[in-house]
Design a protein around this motif. Structure first.
Motif, PDB file in Angstrom:
ATOM      1  N   UNK A 318       4.332 -12.738   4.627  1.00 58.55           N
ATOM      2  CA  UNK A 318       3.142 -12.079   5.157  1.00 58.55           C
ATOM      3  C   UNK A 318       2.762 -10.927   4.247  1.00 58.55           C
ATOM      4  N   UNK A 319       1.531 -10.457   4.380  1.00 58.44           N
ATOM      5  CA  UNK A 319       1.081  -9.319   3.571  1.00 58.44           C
ATOM      6  C   UNK A 319       1.996  -8.122   3.779  1.00 58.44           C
ATOM      7  N   UNK A 320       2.382  -7.858   5.016  1.00 60.04           N
ATOM      8  CA  UNK A 320       3.219  -6.694   5.307  1.00 60.04           C
ATOM      9  C   UNK A 320       4.610  -6.833   4.703  1.00 60.04           C
ATOM     10  N   UNK A 321       5.192  -8.024   4.816  1.00 62.75           N
ATOM     11  CA  UNK A 321       6.517  -8.218   4.243  1.00 62.75           C
ATOM     12  C   UNK A 321       6.487  -8.149   2.719  1.00 62.75           C
ATOM     13  N   UNK A 322       5.406  -8.691   2.150  1.00 66.02           N
ATOM     14  CA  UNK A 322       5.254  -8.600   0.693  1.00 66.02           C
ATOM     15  C   UNK A 322       5.108  -7.149   0.263  1.00 66.02           C
ATOM     16  N   UNK A 323       4.368  -6.363   1.037  1.00 67.20           N
ATOM     17  CA  UNK A 323       4.183  -4.943   0.724  1.00 67.20           C
ATOM     18  C   UNK A 323       5.518  -4.207   0.699  1.00 67.20           C
ATOM     19  N   UNK A 324       6.414  -4.574   1.619  1.00 66.14           N
ATOM     20  CA  UNK A 324       7.730  -3.925   1.654  1.00 66.14           C
ATOM     21  C   UNK A 324       8.514  -4.152   0.361  1.00 66.14           C
ATOM     22  N   UNK A 325       8.283  -5.294  -0.283  1.00 66.58           N
ATOM     23  CA  UNK A 325       8.999  -5.577  -1.530  1.00 66.58           C
ATOM     24  C   UNK A 325       8.590  -4.617  -2.648  1.00 66.58           C
ATOM     25  N   UNK A 326       7.389  -4.067  -2.571  1.00 69.81           N
ATOM     26  CA  UNK A 326       6.990  -3.094  -3.587  1.00 69.81           C
ATOM     27  C   UNK A 326       7.856  -1.845  -3.499  1.00 69.81           C
ATOM     28  N   UNK A 327       8.220  -1.445  -2.278  1.00 67.72           N
ATOM     29  CA  UNK A 327       9.086  -0.273  -2.098  1.00 67.72           C
ATOM     30  C   UNK A 327      10.480  -0.574  -2.620  1.00 67.72           C
TER      31      UNK A 327
END
Length: 389
Positions: A318-327
């Protein structure tokens, strides 16, 4: 994203091996008669270092100069006043900065008080300068702050221990010089600190409320270059390819944030650096994963894109889970180049967090952060950075 925007950078930027030799010719073209060289004692003392090479290039074309070599890390108001006295006593007409962000900020500060009034604290803010600075050139020696390219002048008030920023197009040097060969002997710790500053200065403009398509492209390429080269530059400072890529990343990130601005990482880092006289790049790096995790909810799509840019596999997420990978990727970079996790390492004290949070929200970098926070939220971010293990 802005539909209408301006784009600011120096009119001439020299990049590559040996460009330091062009300083004298360019100074002559700018009709510099007697520039003030603004630098630090360590750089001046290096045999055949950047200061020696700068002076040799000026000597070759017959340009005399005066030298102020007492720039401190996180330059203070007394530094710019001392340098101004040297400028006036020696009847200088221009400024050449040699070093990293501290030298460039100090040189800009000298120019500001020479032409816009002696109390630089009254000029903090955005576009507060009515008068142009003396002609200014910047010789850069670190792949870090990009101050040689930008309109930002960051000075520390030694009495209040607060950093403040004077942001103006008038601060932009007329000419910048980035010669990767000047950076080969920089210690690993400084390479890591300045390199992480470059990393942050490519990430914050990418999620800034003032971003545009031009700055997006610069951020994307800068982030990729840092991912490719910072670890190698820290591990082996004489890796010329890695050093060159880091200079390219620094220049791209500098162009980007010069126009799209930054965010809470820098606004908060300025408080840490001013209060505890800590290295700016280290302050930024310790705050980066924490602040950007806080920002995700304001721009999850942008952070999901950042994860891809940083090489994370986001397929099927999901967009949110993918965003967490940036952190995760930001944290990994910090760990790989040996950045401490907790701001305890620089002497931070929870008793100062409320004051620092209040001042961070007044910092010129705060206004383009994607998420608008309260003082209480910024205090919690400082506390999280303090508790990090």
């Amino acid at each position: 994203m802005k539909e209408n925007f301006d784009f600011l950078m120096p009119s001439v930027n020299f990049f590559g091996k040996g460009v330091i030799k062009k300083i004298g010719d360019r100074a002559k073209m700018l009709n510099m008669k007697k520039p003030l060289i603004v630098t630090g004692k360590i750089l001046r003392g290096l045999e055949n270092g950047p200061v020696t090479q700068t002076l040799a290039s000026l000597d070759k074309v017959g340009i005399s100069y005066a030298i102020y070599d007492s720039v401190e890390a996180n330059p203070k108001i007394h530094n710019i006043k001392e340098a101004k006295a040297v400028y006036l006593d020696n009847h200088c007409d221009s400024i050449i900065t040699v070093g990293g962000g501290s030298a460039h900020d100090c040189g800009k500060g000298v120019g500001i008080i020479l032409t816009n009034g002696d109390d630089i604290t009254k000029l903090a803010g955005i576009e507060t300068l009515d008068n142009p600075l003396p002609p200014l050139m910047a010789v850069n020696t670190t792949a870090g702050t990009a101050s040689e390219l930008t309109r930002h002048c960051v000075i520390t008030n030694e009495e209040t221990k607060l950093k403040f920023v004077v942001v103006s197009w008038r601060n932009i040097p007329l000419v910048s010089f980035n010669d990767p060969m000047l950076m080969l002997d920089i210690p690993a710790s400084m390479t890591a600190a300045t390199g992480m500053d470059t990393f942050v200065q490519a990430i914050e403009p990418y999620v800034s409320t003032n971003r545009n398509e031009i700055t997006d492209g610069q951020c994307i390429q800068a982030i990729k270059l840092v991912e490719e080269s910072l670890r190698e530059a820290v591990a082996n400072g004489h890796n010329i390819e890695a050093r060159t890529k880091m200079v390219e990343a620094e220049m791209l990130g500098g162009m980007a944030f010069n126009n799209a601005d930054l965010g809470y990482v820098h606004a908060m880092a300025h408080q840490l650096g001013g209060q505890y006289d800590a290295p700016h790049g280290v302050c930024c790096a310790m705050l980066l994963p924490i602040v950007e995790k806080y920002n995700i909810v304001a721009a999850p799509e942008r952070f999901a894109e950042l994860a891809k840019i940083m090489g994370e596999n986001t397929e099927g997420l999901s967009t949110r889970d993918a965003a967490d990978l940036s952190i995760k990727a930001m944290r990994q970079m910090c760990d790989d180049v040996n950045i401490p996790r907790s701001i305890k390492s620089i002497g931070a004290k929870p008793a100062d967090f409320e004051m620092m949070a209040e001042n961070a929200l007044k910092d010129g970098n705060a206004f383009s952060n994607p998420r608008k926070g309260t003082k209480e939220e910024i205090v919690r971010l400082f506390q999280e950075a303090y508790d990090q293990k």
